[in-house]
Design an enzyme around this catalytic site. Structure first.
Site, PDB file in Angstrom:
ATOM      1  N   LYS A 126       0.860  -1.180   0.000  1.00 54.71           N
ATOM      2  CA  LYS A 126       0.000   0.000   0.000  1.00 54.71           C
ATOM      3  C   LYS A 126       0.889   1.220   0.000  1.00 54.71           C
ATOM      4  O   LYS A 126       2.037   1.158   0.455  1.00 54.71           O
ATOM      5  CB  LYS A 126      -0.876   0.017   1.252  1.00 54.71           C
ATOM      6  N   ASP A 166      -6.935   4.226  -4.679  1.00 55.31           N
ATOM      7  CA  ASP A 166      -7.623   4.016  -3.401  1.00 55.31           C
ATOM      8  C   ASP A 166      -8.282   5.371  -3.107  1.00 55.31           C
ATOM      9  O   ASP A 166      -8.520   6.149  -4.046  1.00 55.31           O
ATOM     10  CB  ASP A 166      -6.627   3.584  -2.298  1.00 55.31           C
TER      11      ASP A 166
END
Ligand code: NDP
Ligand code: 2IT
Length: 449
Positions: A126, A166
């Site tokens: 991430k 995201d």
């Protein structure tokens, strides 16, 4: 709790005491895998837990950029390359002022398990920045993305690490990031980022994939328990990428979505949300959800005050939290249960607090856990990568039917694992157990590296 599990948990709590979201994600996994450790003593011998919770690499970097007033701004960039066990690091980029190392690590950690569940060869990662895209001009967004990539490029690659979107990162941002990567590399390496626009190498149905996948998972879960989506009332928090396409698929299955939200508040439209209007406000105008009332004066708007979103006060059969972590608290869970909720599907990552999840499960509410239920997005990212490798495009129907099959497979894996380990109907445990097994096996097979 086993001695081994306890010992590791204590150690990592000490090491990561300033990272509450990361510890929450770790504790949630640990709370469900005890029977697995008992059945497989080799996992302790191979220090699987200790290795699984330590990221392979955490990168932080400076992102300087010049705003429209000529002023120099500095943000912090992150990439947590958590695990390359079963494929190149893979996971989204989040641009939001709340981004910090704890949030990056929790998301990276969850991504490892989620990606394992997809059945596709992708590791976990991430990244992102504390940059706030709200109120920024297109020009500022582009300059920020270019500066972010000026550092990130040296850490990624189509066989190394493949970022995507995201919160705060959609097709526009991925476009600017990709353009800069291509400029620096001097080569078209299409598979280095996913969530690209279809005109330069993106995949049809990637935009829809997370939301659609969530509803496919919900459909399967309801089916097992003798229920379906038809005529059900649905409330969906958020009004971003995941929320919008969850709503679209829920409507297609005959459900009625009556409420959606953003960080300022929620709208309630008893007649059913006008989704084209939401798309216009959010995808085109980048406006606030309150503006919905300008065109639909009969709808209601509830401002948000404090921790609990007003959306969970609304009576519903199915609740789909699709905004952010810890947005559904114990209080909200209690209200949902009082109002007769039958199922909660996590479109966002870790949207329910641990107390909320426990309460919902205790009360017999079906919970579709994020790691499994929102895996359709990253699974379709992997399908985008394979199209890029083939230099080929699948049709929308081809991608969507692969996605649907993947979600059915994920659901079945969660159900089977829960059944095998004596917690039938608890898909939170099922998802953790199914993915943990796979990762532990891969870790043992690859030796101590
Ligand atoms: P978007 O940026 O498209 O939308 C985010 C939505 O959530 C917006 O409505 C936003 O409201 C709201 N939101 C964000 N932060 C907060 C907050 N702190 N409090 C209240 N509301 C908030 O993001 P996505 O739809 O892509 O992501 C939503 C969730 O789904 C995230 O948890 C993400 O990690 C997860 N996810 C996303 C995937 C994807 O493919 N995009 C895949 C799997 C999971 P506002 O505009 O007011 O900020
Ligand atoms: O949380 C997630 O799974 C995502 N944001 C999507 C990641 C991806 O690589 O498509």
């Amino acid at each position: 709790m086993s001695e081994y599990l306890n010992k590791v948990l204590l150690e990592i709590e000490q090491k990561n005491s300033t990272e509450p979201e990361f510890m929450q994600a770790v504790r949630e996994v640990f709370a469900t895998i005890l029977p697995v450790l008992k059945a497989h003593p080799e996992y302790e011998q191979n220090a699987i837990l200790e290795r699984m919770v330590e990221p392979e690499r955490v990168i932080t970097f400076r992102v300087p950029w010049v705003d429209d007033n000529g002023k120099i701004q500095v943000n912090r960039g992150y990439r947590v390359q958590f695990s390359s066990l079963i494929g190149p690091y893979k996971g989204g980029l989040r641009f939001h002022p709340s981004v910090n190392q704890s949030i990056m690590k929790f998301l990276g950690f969850e991504q490892i398990f989620k990606n394992a569940l997809t059945g596709l060869p992708i590791g976990g990662a991430k990244g992102g920045s504390d940059f706030d895209p709200k109120g920024k001009s297109d020009n500022e967004i582009m300059h920020f993305c270019q500066s972010f990539m000026n550092e990130l490029y040296r850490h990624i690659g189509q066989d190394v690490d493949v970022p995507a979107g995201d919160i705060g990162v959609g097709a526009r941002e991925v476009g600017y990031l990709f353009g800069q990567y291509k400029k620096i590399r001097g080569a078209y390496e299409g598979g280095v980022l996913t969530g690209k626009d279809i005109v330069y190498g993106g995949s049809l149905a990637r935009k829809e994939a997370t939301g659609y996948g969530l509803v496919y998972f919900m459909r399967e879960m309801l089916k097992t328990h003798g229920n379906n989506l038809s005529d059900k009332t649905v409330t969906i928090s958020g009004s971003g990428n995941v929320a919008i396409y969850a709503a679209e698929k829920a409507f297609q299955y005959g459900a009625k979505v009556v409420a959606m939200s953003d960080s300022n508040g929620c709208i309630y439209d008893e007649a059913g949300i006008d989704l084209d209007l939401i798309k216009q406000i959010k995808e085109v105008q980048r406006g606030r959800i309150k503006e919905y009332l300008n065109s639909r004066p009969n709808a209601q708007y509830f401002e948000r005050f404090g921790e609990d979103s007003p959306i969970w006060q609304i009576k519903t059969d199915i609740a789909l939290p699709c905004a952010t972590q810890n947005e559904l608290t114990l209080n909200s869970a209690k209200t949902l249960v009082e109002n007769g909720v039958i199922a909660v599907g996590e479109g966002a990552n870790m949207p329910c607090t641990q107390e909320a999840t426990n309460y919902l499960l205790e009360k017999g509410v079906l919970v579709a856990p994020a790691k499994a239920a929102n895996a359709g997005g990253v699974a379709t990212s992997a399908i985008e990568m394979s199209q890029n490798s083939m230099r080929y495009y699948y049709t929308f129907v081809e991608v969507d039917s692969k996605l649907e099959q993947i979600m059915v497979n994920i659901y079945n894996a969660c159900r089977k694992a829960a059944d095998e380990y004596g917690c039938s109907g608890n898909y939170v445990a099922g998802a953790n157990i199914a993915s943990f097994h796979k990762l532990a096996k891969a870790m043992i097979a690859q030796g101590v590296v």
